[in-house]
Design an enzyme around this catalytic site. Structure first.
Site, PDB file in Angstrom:
ATOM      1  N   SER A 161      -5.171   3.904   0.578  1.00  0.00           N
ATOM      2  CA  SER A 161      -4.550   2.580   0.619  1.00  0.00           C
ATOM      3  C   SER A 161      -5.641   1.528   0.691  1.00  0.00           C
ATOM      4  O   SER A 161      -6.827   1.840   0.771  1.00  0.00           O
ATOM      5  CB  SER A 161      -3.647   2.472   1.840  1.00  0.00           C
ATOM      6  OG  SER A 161      -4.439   2.280   2.990  1.00  0.00           O
ATOM      7  N   LYS A 162      -5.201   0.282   0.690  1.00  0.00           N
ATOM      8  CA  LYS A 162      -6.145  -0.847   0.716  1.00  0.00           C
ATOM      9  C   LYS A 162      -7.078  -0.799   1.928  1.00  0.00           C
ATOM     10  O   LYS A 162      -8.142  -1.378   1.914  1.00  0.00           O
ATOM     11  CB  LYS A 162      -5.369  -2.159   0.727  1.00  0.00           C
ATOM     12  CG  LYS A 162      -4.710  -2.433  -0.597  1.00  0.00           C
ATOM     13  CD  LYS A 162      -4.530  -3.926  -0.815  1.00  0.00           C
ATOM     14  CE  LYS A 162      -3.959  -4.220  -2.175  1.00  0.00           C
ATOM     15  NZ  LYS A 162      -2.539  -3.813  -2.303  1.00  0.00           N
TER      16      LYS A 162
END
Ligand code: GLU
Length: 479
Positions: A246-247
């Site tokens: 994820s980010k």
């Protein structure tokens, strides 16, 4: 006889494709190219609420950037709504699907109750056994139904996966999923299998998260009397902490890597290794080598771990392998964008070409190039006198600078070798070590303590600029 390979990348146009999407596209493309097959781009745009304007263009640009060319498409599902409707109706006619009139409110209450009772979520089959008359009268009342698939209540559905082998699903866990929504748009399940059938897709390579949908697809294929394609579910991509990428771990949208100055060929190499390997050691592989060797057999079953440090390393390797013209050319847009605003634009490309070999070794991404080259362009260097002197005192710095200036002034040719030959003896004469001696000159001409080789730098900077900078350094002490 083996069937011709036809594979598809089927993104939903919901924004920037992320690394996982692109890895799926890449594996399909590699599989097609390895097998002299066909790679199709299909845009799954039937979820009107999630559709993002311009996303298809962005997807296409990302594929083009990476050199993943498609042979057919883009095909848009929204152009084919009648086809899906036709099959939804046919399934109803054959008793394999049914109209469901449950209101969103009723479904919401049902969901809440299921949650309260800790039951698994899923449609309670309220409308499954409506009679034809009931259906007709609800229709005449103007109620707009959805179409649901009549999943078998008992038994098992087996998905044969080229990577995972046979995966068995209990039919009791599959609910009566929607095929056609009340707005007339198909769901992913229906549109996806109708298209895979119509496009003669031979292999479906997609992310593991779709594996749980696959028994539904297998049932649909059989209800329609169609042969399913072969399935291969690609391993998940995890962050270094083993949670889903994820980010938090790193940029996830592919265009961010482009903007950060990663080379498409490095990205392709890196993404290939997220789930596939040639052997247990080879890291750097050309596109041709990958195509030649790519096979589903060597796709791993276990999740791949994304490591941004490895990507940086690999990108640096690819940058160093570029020929210098190419490196300069690819750096140019980053340099244009990254140099301080005061510097004249457009940037002098001939000058950048001369600078390029001096910094190519040190850049891990193209976005680092502007900081590596800015001192070649700025009019006035910013540094303080402490930095200029390093460990020496003012008198020593003055003497180094004035002697160097006097010596260089007398030079006919402004070339690396002649400069070096002329200045080196000064070091011995000064009784200082080469490091601190050249440190003074380095800071004077580059404004920094670490730089590309000093005399090469001065050659590229040119006589005028170099002498001016040496003079400016000296005048700090003797104005
Ligand atoms: N539209 C789906 C996606 O966004 C396609 C999944 C599949 O390949 O079946 O990934």
């Amino acid at each position: 006889m083996s069937v011709p390979v036809r594979v598809r990348f089927a993104p939903s146009p919901t924004g920037y494709p992320h690394l996982g999407n692109i890895r799926t596209a890449l594996f399909n493309w590699l599989f097609a190219r390895h097998n002299n097959g066909v790679f199709i781009l299909r845009i799954e745009d039937t979820d009107v609420a999630r559709k993002v304007e311009g996303a298809t263009e962005i997807i296409m640009e990302s594929l083009q950037w990476l050199g993943l060319d498609w042979d057919e498409g883009p095909v848009f599902q929204s152009d084919r709504l009648d086809l899906y409707k036709m099959y939804a109706r046919e399934l109803v006619k054959e008793g394999r699907a049914y109209y469901c009139f449950c209101s969103p409110e009723r479904l919401e209450v049902m969901r809440k109750e299921q949650m309260m009772r800790k039951q698994p979520p899923g449609y309670d089959r309220h409308c499954r056994d409506l009679t034809e008359q009931q259906v007709d009268s609800l229709m005449t009342e103007g109620k707009v139904p959805v179409v649901r698939f009549k999943s078998p209540l008992k038994g098992q559905t087996v998905v044969t996966d080229l990577i995972r082998g046979e995966v068995v699903f209990e039919n009791s866990t599959l609910d009566d999923f929607v095929l056609l929504k009340s707005d007339g748009y198909p769901t992913y399940h229906l549109a996806n299998i109708v298209d895979d059938h119509y496009m003669n897709i031979s292999h479906v390579l997609r992310a593991e998260e779709w594996l749980s949908s696959t028994p539904r697809h297998v049932l649909l294929y059989s209800a329609l009397g169609w042969q399913p394609p072969q399935f291969a579910h690609l391993p998940m991509i995890l962050g270094p902490d083993k949670s889903k990428l994820s980010k938090r771990h790193s940029a996830t949208a592919i265009n961010e890597y482009q903007n950060q100055g990663y080379l498409p060929e490095a990205m392709v190499n890196f993404l290939t290794l997220l789930g596939w390997s040639l052997d247990d050691k080879t890291e750097i592989m050309s596109r041709e080598e990958i195509i030649k060797n790519f096979s589903i057999e060597r796709v791993s079953r276990t999740a791949a771990v994304f490591n941004v440090a490895k990507l940086e390393w690999m990108n640096g390797m690819y940058i160093r392998a570029l020929n210098v013209e190419d490196f300069a050319k690819r750096s140019l847009p980053f340099v244009e964008q990254g140099l301080p605003p005061g510097i004249k634009r457009p940037v002098d490309t001939d000058y950048l070409r001369l600078i390029a070999p001096l910094v190519q070794e040190r850049a891990r991404t193209l976005a680092e190039v502007p900081q590596l080259v800015d001192f070649f362009f700025v009019n006035e260097l910013q540094y303080d006198s402490e930095m200029l002197m390093g460990k020496l005192d003012k008198g020593q710095a003055v003497s180094i600078l004035s002697q160097t200036i006097d010596t260089l002034k007398k030079l006919d040719a402004w070339e690396t070798e002649s400069m070096e030959e002329a200045v080196r003896p000064l070091v011995a004469e000064s009784g200082l070590k080469a490091g601190p001696f050249f440190g003074v000159i380095r800071v004077a001409v580059t404004g920094r303590t670490a730089s590309p080789p000093l005399f090469q730098t001065m050659e590229v900077l040119g006589r005028e600029r170099s002498m001016q900078r040496l003079g400016a350094a000296l005048s700090r002490f003797i104005s």
